[in-house]
Design an enzyme around this catalytic site. Structure first.
Site, short mmCIF file in Angstrom:
data_model
loop_
_atom_site.label_atom_id
_atom_site.label_comp_id
_atom_site.label_asym_id
_atom_site.label_seq_id
_atom_site.Cartn_x
_atom_site.Cartn_y
_atom_site.Cartn_z
N HIS A 188 -15.67 -9.27 1.00
CA HIS A 188 -14.93 -10.30 1.64
C HIS A 188 -15.10 -11.57 0.95
CE1 HIS A 188 -13.25 -13.28 4.53
NE2 HIS A 188 -12.26 -12.38 4.59
N LYS A 207 0.90 -1.25 -0.18
CA LYS A 207 0.09 0.09 0.04
C LYS A 207 0.96 1.07 0.20
CE LYS A 207 -3.75 0.23 2.61
NZ LYS A 207 -5.23 1.27 2.09
N MET A 224 -5.39 -7.27 8.98
CA MET A 224 -5.08 -6.63 10.09
C MET A 224 -6.03 -5.13 10.40
SD MET A 224 -0.94 -6.91 9.15
CE MET A 224 -1.14 -6.43 7.59
N SER A 258 15.54 -41.34 -12.85
CA SER A 258 14.44 -40.68 -12.36
C SER A 258 14.41 -40.51 -10.86
CB SER A 258 12.96 -41.39 -13.02
OG SER A 258 12.11 -40.48 -12.56
N ARG A 269 -2.95 3.02 8.82
CA ARG A 269 -3.76 1.64 8.28
C ARG A 269 -2.26 0.85 8.09
NH1 ARG A 269 -8.40 2.36 4.82
NH2 ARG A 269 -8.83 4.70 4.38
N CYS A 325 9.95 -37.94 -10.85
CA CYS A 325 8.68 -38.59 -10.86
C CYS A 325 7.92 -38.73 -9.55
CB CYS A 325 8.58 -39.95 -11.54
SG CYS A 325 9.50 -41.28 -10.79
N ARG A 331 -3.29 -1.26 -6.46
CA ARG A 331 -2.37 -2.62 -6.27
C ARG A 331 -2.78 -3.62 -7.44
NH1 ARG A 331 -5.53 -4.67 -0.93
NH2 ARG A 331 -7.74 -5.14 -2.09
N TYR A 355 13.49 -33.38 -17.50
CA TYR A 355 12.16 -33.34 -17.45
C TYR A 355 11.39 -33.38 -16.06
CZ TYR A 355 11.95 -38.37 -16.84
OH TYR A 355 12.06 -39.78 -16.43
N GLY A 367 -8.19 -7.48 5.12
CA GLY A 367 -9.16 -7.74 6.21
C GLY A 367 -8.47 -8.37 7.50
C1 PEP Z 1 8.80 -42.09 -5.69
O1 PEP Z 1 9.16 -42.86 -4.40
O2 PEP Z 1 9.15 -41.01 -5.40
C2 PEP Z 1 8.04 -42.55 -6.68
C3 PEP Z 1 7.69 -41.91 -7.37
O3 PEP Z 1 7.75 -43.84 -6.54
P1 PEP Z 1 6.41 -44.45 -5.30
O4 PEP Z 1 5.82 -43.15 -5.17
O5 PEP Z 1 5.57 -45.37 -6.31
O6 PEP Z 1 7.25 -45.02 -4.60
#
Ligand code: PEP
Ligand code: MG
Length: 900
Positions: A477, A36, A116, A786, A105, A853, A361, A873, A114
């Site tokens: 709100h 602000k 503070m 991975s 303020r 993953c 803002r 990835y 809202g």
């Molecule tokens: C992990 O351990 O991150 C994974 C992807 O395998 P899972 O969750 O199947 O153990």
């Protein structure tokens, strides 16, 4: 040491002035001046009409809340800044003839609506109020202002609860037989003031403070301390706002929107915050003070005629009632958008025909609006594509990926409100925030229905699928908070009457009780009985355009974790570039094959296992054929079996008998085998590649199924299939060597039999600290890594994935962990292992393909980390694919900025 500190303190600048066409600060000083304060300074410096004032920095908040005192020379700097305001306006603070009044303020680095405290009309006392009455020529206004001040100051600074004042006022109105505050005369307000002051003295043991300077300091301290009130603390926890940021305090000359019919107050968005359309969108009230618009007590009027027509309002628009002010406001809108190059959320006041800007803002907006605004601004030449990509919060895309009401579905509309936050939601009606949380915890979907919401209801709004209010406008709100949270919301449905006591909501002859099912459409404002079917969202238009820009800027590829054909198709539709994790054990649970799987596990010897595996092979092969067909030439990482064996074991007599029959064995024999297989700590037991080492025929069957399927699809479609076979839970390089050899041998056999060459890779998950540390060695066999950050987090912390939920919230509440490390990657610890493994792996095998993953693959902060360590990835669940695409683009852009 202390002499050094006090010297630094004495020299430091704690107070920044603004107004009168100049300012000490600017928008870039948000950390020090709060959002602000920084924007008030910025508006003042670009020549917008801002009432003069000053900002006390966030650094002072830390001094006040942690050390309990003011830093050296703060008093002197405040005095000088106040004198500057007095001079700019030709008024004096505390002067009985022409008193300067100020607002005090809060204003943190990020907006916390809202949460503070605020004090308005400060500087009024028994004498200055007379001066205000004379100067304004309106004693009624002066006394009304004084009583508002006592009420706010009493509540915020002196701790006299709001309801005491409400009760006095209600009784007074009853005695006077008046229903509206505006009907009270000056004399009547004076009497109310007398009672207010008596109440303050009764509650605090001291008279209401009359010295304006003492009032000012008490209010400044109270606003600083409101940083640590319960509401603010919960809000910070919800939105991960660090405690050390602190709030600034803004002291600003009061302007009044309630001095007559040439006065007004309002809030506006420079574009529609719900749809993103390039239309000025706002609400105002004639003869009212700022808080009245947001509080939803009076129904606000639209600023534009178009807005009035859209909302089917009969009340005149500002464009009609105050055309000159409207013209100025349109100019301000233009100036602000050109200057900030983003949609602004503004507050203004009109005092006796003069326009003042009180705030600007970046406006909160729905995901749909964020997309449209970003795309439109590129077209208008305000921003470039990269900027547009960074303007949309990846997590907010979630709002667009979820279903809306099926237009063909039957719906019984019982009422209509304002379309405050888009999306459709159904749930059981609850009238109370705590109850909403309880029902959610009991597994129910709820719709929170309130007359209006306040910051105390935040937890209930969070627990609900959607929010319905019977009072308040598009900037109430409920509307603002719901949009921020991405919850559908219908606000101001005035036809509905809620009776909290009996737990009923009525409209004409329809009664809706707590627990009944109701549906709201936050895009149209409709309220419907029962649960209405929904349809999947359309992902074209602005969504596709922005995603296209994101794809241009990102380096990280985005894959998905999927094993069912339906999930694979969803992920492809959302733009995934392959499968990063196909968990084959999920395929084993299929009702049609679980008996054969159990038979395999419980077999006494290899021959028994092979017999059962022969039954499973064709089913697995068919699974992979379908997946390869859907993924059409994209890489598919298939992980060989990983669960703890006991997860597959039969439960109860009936299941035992079924397996015994299929295996041709006795139930007693099975039971003995079952006992031998049971483990004390299955998460650290006989799972992952340990299964492959001890029962190689299982992995052999899976590898055969993969390669037979790959050969078949490649032969039939002519498209290349890219299988990547992944070995789980490797801790020792030798484990991988043995299993890679098994996979290679099986692949060769399958390809020779089919007469097809399939290009494939064999790699491993890095999900144990030992694997991360020995990555250099493991990479001699692994063709890709991975990162399984679920297990890597579990084993790095020594924290069970299944049980951590019992105590992690206590750690979060005490600030020991900032965020659940299973949701957002612990970059310091687990992240360091990822970095080490990436580096050591690539040292052995330059160009080693690296992915993630674990669940973190769909978390924007973790994706940012993956970019910084150079993974190839991320892989996440199908619905998170667009979020990951956008987050990956933002990460790449941020990384590029860092390198500049
Ligand atoms: C992990 O351990 O991150 C994974 C992807 O395998 P899972 O969750 O199947 O153990
Ligand atoms: Mg794992």
């Amino acid at each position: 040491m202390s002499a050094v500190i006090s010297e630094r303190q004495a020299m430091a600048k704690w107070v920044y002035s603004f107004g009168g066409g100049t300012s000490d600060g600017g928008a870039e000083m948000r950390n020090l001046l709060g959002g602000k304060g920084a924007n008030l300074a910025e508006m003042a410096s670009i020549g917008l009409p801002v009432p003069p004032g000053f900002t006390i920095t966030t650094e002072v908040c830390t001094e006040v809340t942690q050390k309990g005192g003011h830093p050296g020379d703060l008093a002197g700097q405040v005095k000088a800044a106040l004198a500057q305001v007095e001079q700019a306006l030709g008024m004096s603070f505390g002067d009985t003839a022409n008193p300067l009044l100020v607002s005090v303020r809060s204003g943190a680095r990020v907006s916390m609506p809202g949460m503070m405290d605020t004090v308005l009309n400060l500087g009024l006392n028994d004498e200055t109020v007379e001066g205000l009455a004379r100067r304004s020529g309106d004693p009624r206004f002066a006394y009304d202002s004084y009583r508002r001040f006592i009420q706010m100051f009493g509540d915020v600074v002196l701790g006299v609860e709001h309801h005491h004042f409400e009760e006095i006022l209600e009784l007074a109105k009853e005695d006077l037989d008046k229903s509206l505050d505006t009907e009270l005369t000056a004399e009547e307000w004076r009497q109310v003031i007398g009672q207010y002051k008596a109440k303050v003295e009764e509650e605090t043991g001291a008279p209401f403070p009359q010295d304006p300077e003492a009032q000012l300091w008490a209010a400044i301290d109270a606003v600083f301390k409101s940083w640590t009130n319960q509401r603010a603390v919960s809000y910070r926890r919800l939105y991960n706002i660090p405690e050390e940021w602190g709030t600034a305090v803004n002291v600003q000359a009061m302007v009044f929107g309630n001095m007559g019919d040439d006065c007004a107050t309002g809030v506006a968005f420079t574009r529609d915050p719900s749809t993103g359309e390039n239309q000025f969108y706002g609400e105002y009230l004639v003869n009212a003070q700022g808080e009245d618009v947001v509080a939803g007590i009076r129904t606000p009027q639209n600023i534009t005629i178009a807005g009035k027509q859209k909302n089917q309002s009969d009340l005149p628009a500002m464009e009609e009632t105050m055309p000159e002010i409207f013209r100025q406001l349109v100019e301000v809108r233009e100036t602000l958008e050109q200057h900030y190059r983003d949609m602004q959320d503004i507050e203004f006041t009109v005092q006796s025909g003069t326009l003042y800007m009180l705030q600007t803002r970046n406006g909160k907006r729905t995901a749909k609006a964020a997309l449209k605004i970003a795309c439109d601004m590129v077209e208008e030449g305000l921003i470039d594509e990269a900027e547009a990509v960074s303007r949309v919060e990846p997590g907010s895309l979630d709002q667009l990926l979820h279903p809306t009401l099926d237009p063909k579905a039957q719906r019984k509309v019982i009422a209509r409100g304002l379309p405050a936050s888009p999306g459709a939601a159904s749930g059981m009606v609850v009238f109370d925030a705590d109850e909403a949380e309880r029902q959610r915890d009991a597994g129910n979907k709820v719709l929170l229905c309130r007359v209006e919401t306040s910051p105390e209801d935040i937890h209930g709004m969070h627990a609900a699928q959607g929010i319905l209010t019977t009072r308040g406008g598009m900037t109430s709100h409920a509307a603002v908070v719901a949009r921020g949270m991405g919850r559908p919301c219908v606000s101001g449905a005035g036809e509905l009457r809620i009776d909290y006591k009996s737990g009923v909501m009525r409209v004409r002859d329809v009664e809706v009780r707590a627990g009944d099912l109701l549906t709201i459409d936050g895009g149209t404002g409709e309220i419907m009985l029962g649960e209405v079917p929904t349809i999947q969202p359309e992902l074209s238009g602005d969504f596709a355009k922005l995603m296209g820009w994101a794809d241009k800027h990102r380096r990280l590829k985005v894959r998905t974790n999927a094993e069912t054909p339906a999930d694979c198709r969803t992920a492809v539709k959302f733009g995934c570039e392959g499968i990063g994790l196909c968990r084959t054990e999920h395929m084993f649970f299929d009702a049609g094959r679980i008996v054969a799987v159990r038979e395999m596990i419980l077999a006494e010897d290899e021959a028994g296992r092979r017999k059962a595996l022969d039954k499973i092979l064709p089913m697995q092969r068919d699974d992979f054929v379908e997946i390869f067909q859907i993924m059409r030439g994209l890489p598919v990482t298939i992980r060989l079996l990983d669960p703890p064996l006991h997860e597959f074991l039969p439960h109860g007599e009936e299941e035992m008998a079924e397996v015994a029959e299929a295996a041709g064995a006795s139930v007693d024999k099975l039971r003995a085998r079952l006992l031998r297989l049971s483990e004390t700590n299955p998460m650290l037991g006989h799972r992952g590649c340990r299964l492959g080492i001890t029962y190689p025929e299982i992995y052999e069957m899976q590898a055969r199924a993969i390669f037979e399927a790959a050969c078949k699809v490649q032969k039939e479609t002519g498209e290349t299939v890219e299988p990547e076979v992944m070995i789980p839970l490797v801790a020792m390089p030798r484990e991988l060597e043995i299993l890679k050899e098994l996979v290679d041998r099986t692949a060769k056999e399958a390809m020779a039999a089919a007469g097809v060459e399939v290009a494939y890779l064999v790699g491993t998950m890095i999900e144990l600290p030992r694997a991360a540390l020995l990555a250099g060695k493991i990479a001699e066999a692994a063709e890709f890594f991975s990162f399984g950050t679920n297990d890597l987090t579990q084993t790095t912390y020594g924290l069970s994935r299944d049980d951590a939920g019992n105590f992690l919230p206590a750690y979060e509440a005490r600030g020991i962990v900032k965020q659940d490390p299973f949701i957002s990657l612990d970059q310091e610890g687990v992240g360091e292992l990822v970095g080490i493994a990436a580096e050591r792996g690539r040292k052995t095998r330059p160009g080693l393909k690296l992915g993630i993953c674990g669940e973190h693959g769909g978390d924007p902060a973790s994706i940012r980390f993956c970019e910084s360590v150079g993974l190839d990835y991320v892989s996440c669940s199908p619905f998170r694919v667009p979020i990951a695409r956008l987050a990956a683009a933002q990460a790449a852009l941020a990384e590029r900025l860092r390198d500049v």
